[in-house]
Design an enzyme around this catalytic site. Sequence first.
Site, PDB file in Angstrom:
ATOM      1  N   GLY A 287      27.043  44.259 -82.177  1.00 45.00           N
ATOM      2  CA  GLY A 287      27.037  45.718 -82.621  1.00 45.00           C
ATOM      3  C   GLY A 287      25.889  46.507 -82.651  1.00 45.00           C
ATOM      4  O   GLY A 287      25.020  45.963 -81.576  1.00 45.00           O
TER       5      GLY A 287
ATOM      6  N   ILE B 269      28.125  43.743 -93.939  1.00 44.03           N
ATOM      7  CA  ILE B 269      29.367  43.724 -94.056  1.00 44.03           C
ATOM      8  C   ILE B 269      30.219  44.679 -94.567  1.00 44.03           C
ATOM      9  O   ILE B 269      29.615  45.474 -95.755  1.00 44.03           O
ATOM     10  CB  ILE B 269      29.763  42.268 -94.667  1.00 44.03           C
ATOM     11  CG1 ILE B 269      29.371  42.174 -96.222  1.00 44.03           C
ATOM     12  CG2 ILE B 269      29.399  41.016 -93.979  1.00 44.03           C
ATOM     13  CD1 ILE B 269      29.810  40.911 -96.899  1.00 44.03           C
ATOM     14  N   THR B 270      31.511  44.591 -94.627  1.00 38.72           N
ATOM     15  CA  THR B 270      32.435  45.614 -95.607  1.00 38.72           C
ATOM     16  C   THR B 270      33.049  44.512 -96.313  1.00 38.72           C
ATOM     17  O   THR B 270      33.873  43.696 -95.599  1.00 38.72           O
ATOM     18  CB  THR B 270      33.013  46.780 -94.952  1.00 38.72           C
ATOM     19  OG1 THR B 270      33.803  46.125 -93.680  1.00 38.72           O
ATOM     20  CG2 THR B 270      32.416  47.665 -94.259  1.00 38.72           C
TER      21      THR B 270
ATOM     22  N   GLY C  59      37.243  53.605-101.391  1.00 33.74           N
ATOM     23  CA  GLY C  59      37.515  52.284-101.071  1.00 33.74           C
ATOM     24  C   GLY C  59      36.180  51.400-100.950  1.00 33.74           C
ATOM     25  O   GLY C  59      36.404  50.271-100.481  1.00 33.74           O
ATOM     26  N   GLN C  60      34.928  52.107-101.095  1.00 33.03           N
ATOM     27  CA  GLN C  60      33.783  51.757-100.610  1.00 33.03           C
ATOM     28  C   GLN C  60      32.679  51.674-101.712  1.00 33.03           C
ATOM     29  O   GLN C  60      31.804  51.749-101.547  1.00 33.03           O
ATOM     30  CB  GLN C  60      33.221  52.551 -99.455  1.00 33.03           C
ATOM     31  CG  GLN C  60      34.208  52.135 -98.212  1.00 33.03           C
ATOM     32  CD  GLN C  60      33.287  52.443 -96.968  1.00 33.03           C
ATOM     33  OE1 GLN C  60      33.170  53.527 -96.781  1.00 33.03           O
ATOM     34  NE2 GLN C  60      33.160  51.661 -96.170  1.00 33.03           N
TER      35      GLN C  60
ATOM     36  N   TYR D  76      30.225  48.970-101.111  1.00 29.52           N
ATOM     37  CA  TYR D  76      29.202  49.446 -99.784  1.00 29.52           C
ATOM     38  C   TYR D  76      28.443  50.608-100.224  1.00 29.52           C
ATOM     39  O   TYR D  76      27.072  50.500 -99.785  1.00 29.52           O
ATOM     40  CB  TYR D  76      30.220  49.601 -98.712  1.00 29.52           C
ATOM     41  CG  TYR D  76      29.839  49.800 -97.424  1.00 29.52           C
ATOM     42  CD1 TYR D  76      29.429  48.659 -96.576  1.00 29.52           C
ATOM     43  CD2 TYR D  76      29.438  51.073 -96.894  1.00 29.52           C
ATOM     44  CE1 TYR D  76      28.987  48.781 -95.271  1.00 29.52           C
ATOM     45  CE2 TYR D  76      28.983  51.166 -95.565  1.00 29.52           C
ATOM     46  CZ  TYR D  76      28.388  49.975 -94.724  1.00 29.52           C
ATOM     47  OH  TYR D  76      27.887  50.267 -93.709  1.00 29.52           O
TER      48      TYR D  76
HETATM   49  P1  NAP Z   1      28.955  44.111 -86.955  1.00 30.67           P
HETATM   50  O1  NAP Z   1      29.482  44.577 -85.630  1.00 30.67           O
HETATM   51  O2  NAP Z   1      30.005  43.651 -87.937  1.00 30.67           O
HETATM   52  O3  NAP Z   1      27.757  43.079 -86.909  1.00 30.67           O
HETATM   53  C1  NAP Z   1      27.366  42.571 -87.960  1.00 30.67           C
HETATM   54  C2  NAP Z   1      26.220  41.486 -87.747  1.00 30.67           C
HETATM   55  O4  NAP Z   1      25.699  41.073 -88.856  1.00 30.67           O
HETATM   56  C3  NAP Z   1      26.527  40.448 -86.970  1.00 30.67           C
HETATM   57  O5  NAP Z   1      25.601  39.903 -85.965  1.00 30.67           O
HETATM   58  C4  NAP Z   1      26.739  39.258 -87.835  1.00 30.67           C
HETATM   59  O6  NAP Z   1      26.331  37.772 -87.396  1.00 30.67           O
HETATM   60  C5  NAP Z   1      25.384  39.768 -88.844  1.00 30.67           C
HETATM   61  N1  NAP Z   1      25.784  39.365 -90.056  1.00 30.67           N
HETATM   62  C6  NAP Z   1      26.712  39.565 -91.190  1.00 30.67           C
HETATM   63  N2  NAP Z   1      26.635  38.887 -92.386  1.00 30.67           N
HETATM   64  C7  NAP Z   1      25.404  38.309 -92.091  1.00 30.67           C
HETATM   65  C8  NAP Z   1      24.499  37.243 -92.938  1.00 30.67           C
HETATM   66  N3  NAP Z   1      25.267  37.186 -94.142  1.00 30.67           N
HETATM   67  N4  NAP Z   1      23.614  36.696 -92.630  1.00 30.67           N
HETATM   68  C9  NAP Z   1      23.154  37.096 -91.325  1.00 30.67           C
HETATM   69  N5  NAP Z   1      23.745  37.951 -90.473  1.00 30.67           N
HETATM   70  C10 NAP Z   1      24.841  38.497 -90.922  1.00 30.67           C
HETATM   71  O7  NAP Z   1      28.288  45.303 -87.646  1.00 30.67           O
HETATM   72  P2  NAP Z   1      27.614  46.774 -87.133  1.00 30.67           P
HETATM   73  O8  NAP Z   1      28.828  47.809 -87.202  1.00 30.67           O
HETATM   74  O9  NAP Z   1      26.917  46.561 -85.853  1.00 30.67           O
HETATM   75  O10 NAP Z   1      26.842  47.201 -88.669  1.00 30.67           O
HETATM   76  C11 NAP Z   1      25.398  46.836 -88.791  1.00 30.67           C
HETATM   77  C12 NAP Z   1      24.787  47.566 -89.837  1.00 30.67           C
HETATM   78  O11 NAP Z   1      25.054  48.964 -89.679  1.00 30.67           O
HETATM   79  C13 NAP Z   1      25.570  46.992 -91.117  1.00 30.67           C
HETATM   80  O12 NAP Z   1      24.345  46.906 -91.855  1.00 30.67           O
HETATM   81  C14 NAP Z   1      26.416  48.295 -91.339  1.00 30.67           C
HETATM   82  O13 NAP Z   1      26.623  48.263 -92.776  1.00 30.67           O
HETATM   83  C15 NAP Z   1      25.459  49.548 -90.922  1.00 30.67           C
HETATM   84  N6  NAP Z   1      26.615  50.649 -90.475  1.00 30.67           N
HETATM   85  C16 NAP Z   1      27.420  50.436 -89.345  1.00 30.67           C
HETATM   86  C17 NAP Z   1      28.045  51.651 -89.291  1.00 30.67           C
HETATM   87  C18 NAP Z   1      29.501  51.466 -88.028  1.00 30.67           C
HETATM   88  O14 NAP Z   1      29.866  52.655 -87.944  1.00 30.67           O
HETATM   89  N7  NAP Z   1      29.260  50.458 -87.383  1.00 30.67           N
HETATM   90  C19 NAP Z   1      27.756  52.664 -89.898  1.00 30.67           C
HETATM   91  C20 NAP Z   1      26.778  52.832 -91.056  1.00 30.67           C
HETATM   92  C21 NAP Z   1      26.011  51.597 -91.103  1.00 30.67           C
HETATM   93  P3  NAP Z   1      27.530  36.850 -87.079  1.00 30.67           P
HETATM   94  O15 NAP Z   1      28.635  37.369 -86.261  1.00 30.67           O
HETATM   95  O16 NAP Z   1      26.750  35.708 -86.596  1.00 30.67           O
HETATM   96  O17 NAP Z   1      28.224  36.675 -88.633  1.00 30.67           O
END
Ligand code: NAP
Length: 246
Positions: free
Chosen positions: A17, A94-95, A152-153, A156
């Site tokens: 991601g 995570i969510t 619901g968050q 988060y």
């Molecule tokens: P994602 O696609 O679900 O990817 C999550 C990543 O974090 C994966 O590499 C996963 O590794 C790793 N991870 C999760 N739990 C972990 C832990 N306990 N220790 C180490 N690594 C861990 O998430 P994303 O959407 O790219 O989001 C990345 C960040 O951006 C997050 O903090 C999220 O809250 C923030 N964010 C996302 C969005 C959005 O719309 N996507 C919007 C605002 C903020 P594994 O696969 O090995 O578990």
Amino acid sequence: MITENKKIALVTGGSRGIGAAISLALGAEGYFVVVNYNHNESHADNIVNQIIEAGGSAIKIQGNIAESEDCSKMISAVKEKLGKIDILINNAGITRDRSFRKMSLSEWQEVINTNLSSAFNMCSLVVPDMIENKFGRIINISSVIGQSGGFGQTNYAAAKAGLIGFSKSLALETAKYGITVNNICPGFIGTEMVAAMPEDVLKNIVSKIPMNKLGDPNEIAKGVLFLVNSDYMTGQCLNINGGLYM
Ligand code: NAP
């Protein structure tokens, strides 16, 4: 030394991601990238290989950022191999969405530990060296939900809002040592985290985004490169959200 004097950047959750886009962008810019993951080693291998094939340098490292012991082991291993960490991107998150009335204590704690306490775990291990080296860049990936709230968050939103206060306070304490601490607040970005949302909920969200589309993970990576290169910006929030929150 295998780092060839490159600056070392550790990206938590750098394997998928938004984190994967950040890792690839830092690798392309000439940083030595440490790609952290928790469960999915093959995704980390894929990103490390892509960086190396493009002429960059990278290694993977497993560790659960919610566990302070794991963080300690990870940072010790990286320091033993590469000597130091110049740039820390606290990205993994995570969510566990559920309406407040139904939310369990474990759903609350899991999100607070992974999305907020992780920043304490990781920063407390790298800041002392950054102070000594008189250089550091810390970028915490918060969220628009930490600014606007999200249905619901409660877990988060609390964690992501907490990251903003954490970053401002740490920025104040470390500014005189050449360390900057900033947040990026992404809006809704097209990753697996967002793909997991029910289709009708996602459609409704997109209809409220002025740019009428999800963001690309590369847009967040561009923000990271900007903050890494900035010497005079600290304690700030870079909003990259298609106009969703102004
Ligand atoms: P994602 O696609 O679900 O990817 C999550 C990543 O974090 C994966 O590499 C996963 O590794 C790793 N991870 C999760 N739990 C972990 C832990 N306990 N220790 C180490 N690594 C861990 O998430 P994303 O959407 O790219 O989001 C990345 C960040 O951006 C997050 O903090 C999220 O809250 C923030 N964010 C996302 C969005 C959005 O719309 N996507 C919007 C605002 C903020 P594994 O696969 O090995 O578990």
